[in-house]
Design a protein around this motif. Structure first.
Motif, PDB file in Angstrom:
ATOM      1  N   LEU A  11      35.117  35.667  40.953  1.00 41.31           N
ATOM      2  CA  LEU A  11      36.297  36.829  40.468  1.00 41.31           C
ATOM      3  C   LEU A  11      35.817  37.970  41.327  1.00 41.31           C
ATOM      4  N   GLY A  12      35.437  38.044  42.602  1.00 44.49           N
ATOM      5  CA  GLY A  12      35.987  39.765  42.770  1.00 44.49           C
ATOM      6  C   GLY A  12      34.355  40.199  43.057  1.00 44.49           C
ATOM      7  N   GLU A  13      35.237  41.534  44.054  1.00 51.39           N
ATOM      8  CA  GLU A  13      33.789  42.353  44.098  1.00 51.39           C
ATOM      9  C   GLU A  13      33.845  43.706  42.541  1.00 51.39           C
ATOM     10  N   SER A  14      32.734  43.862  42.444  1.00 53.38           N
ATOM     11  CA  SER A  14      32.075  44.321  40.700  1.00 53.38           C
ATOM     12  C   SER A  14      32.995  43.589  39.891  1.00 53.38           C
ATOM     13  N   VAL A  15      33.170  42.093  39.888  1.00 54.67           N
ATOM     14  CA  VAL A  15      33.433  41.390  39.218  1.00 54.67           C
ATOM     15  C   VAL A  15      32.506  40.699  38.106  1.00 54.67           C
TER      16      VAL A  15
ATOM     17  N   THR B 102      40.248  38.589  33.721  1.00 51.60           N
ATOM     18  CA  THR B 102      39.232  39.439  34.016  1.00 51.60           C
ATOM     19  C   THR B 102      39.740  41.230  33.744  1.00 51.60           C
ATOM     20  N   ASP B 103      39.018  41.728  34.579  1.00 51.90           N
ATOM     21  CA  ASP B 103      39.667  43.206  34.033  1.00 51.90           C
ATOM     22  C   ASP B 103      41.113  43.166  34.989  1.00 51.90           C
ATOM     23  N   LYS B 104      41.076  42.387  35.800  1.00 49.78           N
ATOM     24  CA  LYS B 104      42.420  43.519  36.612  1.00 49.78           C
ATOM     25  C   LYS B 104      43.352  42.286  36.379  1.00 49.78           C
TER      26      LYS B 104
ATOM     27  N   VAL C  31      49.725  45.994  36.415  1.00 51.16           N
ATOM     28  CA  VAL C  31      48.982  45.693  36.973  1.00 51.16           C
ATOM     29  C   VAL C  31      49.759  46.494  37.996  1.00 51.16           C
ATOM     30  N   VAL C  32      49.097  47.015  39.465  1.00 57.91           N
ATOM     31  CA  VAL C  32      49.164  47.316  40.575  1.00 57.91           C
ATOM     32  C   VAL C  32      48.164  47.161  41.456  1.00 57.91           C
TER      33      VAL C  32
ATOM     34  N   THR D 215      45.753  38.173  43.084  1.00 51.95           N
ATOM     35  CA  THR D 215      44.697  37.978  43.201  1.00 51.95           C
ATOM     36  C   THR D 215      44.132  39.853  43.117  1.00 51.95           C
ATOM     37  N   MET D 216      42.359  39.648  42.932  1.00 49.72           N
ATOM     38  CA  MET D 216      42.059  40.821  42.743  1.00 49.72           C
ATOM     39  C   MET D 216      41.906  41.535  43.871  1.00 49.72           C
TER      40      MET D 216
END
Length: 425
Positions: free
Chosen positions: A10-14, A41-43, A300-301, A332-333
């Motif tokens: 899912l991406g770094e640290s996820v 996910t978180d983002k 989202v940013v 995407t992440m």
């Protein structure tokens, strides 16, 4: 032969996500790499593709379940693309739970075709919808099968439903057309009756809440304000908008002006483009601007990288692409990783003034607001000018008041006199 469908990286640290929506139901045919589920996910929302072509055999988890990277969430029978011979499937548990939350009178008021589209498996006219979209369909009383979806793979979004409802209200009635049968009246709530509904926060909303509260708890937040005369930028856009669009294939907006003005200020006041890491301050010789974008699941940013080295057209194209993909849930992440400074435009929603919260670990955020004609003094005379309030929130632990005010003043002057952006002044 059954093939396991697992949660992808899912991406770094996820390390985990929540099952937000099943895009395919047991018995549905699937192609290789065709999305069968959407994870929150978180983002961002991440779609899980089928590793093989065949038929979806079963779901291993329900909507709302938390799953870790590598966990099995479904089984696909490889090579079997024929439709399964089975009785009509029961309504998925998640859809049933959502339906139970709706009042019985709302469900009863739906025409049969809409009720079928609201979650139960249907025939050829069924529409795959997320819970938020389904709820919007029920609330606005529109036919989802008549709406063209703008989401990924043509799926409906909440904005599509709202736009269709508004268009329906605004459409002029045709006196020559036969009168349509009146919809069944929705029973009015009993006098004095009050209702409430509990909806579990999405993982993205939980993360937004934690990050913003964490920013308040950990940073020494302060906001400085200024107002900006938008006359010069408006005149520049009006003079060159047609040539700009013809050459670059994108409209000339306000965000590129403010992005370039921010780059100018951050180069002159590097503390506003830095952040605290333990007992050290990390400075950057580049400007990666996080642009706040409204998405169906929350704010989202995504990051416009090396904005200081980009042209106006490149910035506008990047922001337009982010906006489109945010609406489709296709960010995407990597799109949101990093960022050294944030610009948030509350003016598109009508905000006159606000105190934006920084996006950790960044140390500052620029808030833009609506443009409105106001009387101002110019050369001893009162004139009407298009004015905008600017707000710069910053972490006072790293940025002094003098630095914050100076940075905001540079941005203001660059917008009021865009020639400064060309000569780096």
């Amino acid at each position: 032969m059954s093939t396991e469908v697992k949660v992808p990286t899912l991406g770094e640290s996820v390390t985990e996500a929540t099952v937000g929506e099943w895009l395919k139901q047991p018995g549905d045919a699937v192609a290789v790499d065709e999305p069968i589920a959407s994870l929150e996910t978180d983002k961002v929302a991440v779609e899980v593709p089928s590793p093989v072509a065949g038929r979806l055999e079963s779901h291993a988890v329900e909507v709302g379940a938390t799953v870790e990277v590598g966990a099995v969430i479904a089984l696909v029978t490889a090579g079997d693309t024929a439709p399964a011979e089975k009785a009509p499937a029961a309504q998925p548990k998640a859809d049933k739970a959502l339906a139970d939350k709706q009042s019985s009178d709302e469900i009863a008021a739906l025409p049969d075709d809409k009720a079928a589209a609201s979650g139960a498996p249907a025939g050829d006219g069924s529409v795959t919808m997320s819970p938020a979209v389904r709820r919007a369909v029920i609330e606005h009383g529109v036919d989802p099968t008549s709406i063209k979806g703008t989401g990924k793979d043509g799926r409906l979004t909440k904005e599509d439903v709202i736009a269709a409802a508004e268009a329906k209200k605004a459409a002029p009635s045709d006196a020559s057309a036969p009168a349509a049968p009146a919809p069944a009246p929705v029973p009015a709530a009993a006098k004095g009756e009050r209702r409430e509904e509990r909806v579990k926060m999405t993982r993205m909303r939980q993360t937004i809440a934690k990050r913003l509260k964490g920013a308040q708890d950990n940073a020494a937040l302060l906001t400085t304000f200024n107002d900006c005369d938008m006359t010069a930028v408006i005149e520049a856009r009006e003079a060159y908008k047609d040539l700009f669009a013809k050459k670059h294939g994108i409209k000339l907006g306000f965000m590129s002006f403010f992005a370039k003005a921010a780059c100018l200020a951050l180069k002159d006041v590097p503390a506003v483009n830095a952040y605290i890491d333990g007992d050290e301050i990390v400075y950057h010789d580049y400007v990666d601007i996080s642009v706040a974008v409204s998405a169906p699941n929350g704010l989202v940013v995504p990051v416009v990288r090396s904005a200081d080295a980009m042209s106006f057209a490149e910035i506008e194209l990047a922001i337009a692409d982010f906006g489109k993909r945010a609406k489709e849930g296709a960010l995407t992440m990597d799109d949101m990783a990093g960022g050294t400074f944030t610009i948030s435009n509350g003016g598109v929603f009508g905000s006159l003034m606000s105190t934006p919260i920084i996006n950790p670990p960044q140390s500052a955020v620029l808030g833009l607001h609506r443009i409105e004609d106001r009387p101002v003094a110019r050369n001893g005379e009162v004139v009407i000018r298009p004015m905008m309030y600017l707000a710069l929130s910053y972490d006072h632990r790293i940025i002094d008041g003098r630095e914050a005010v100076t940075a905001l003043k540079i941005m203001k002057e660059a917008i009021e006199d865009p020639m400064r952006l060309l000569i780096d002044l």
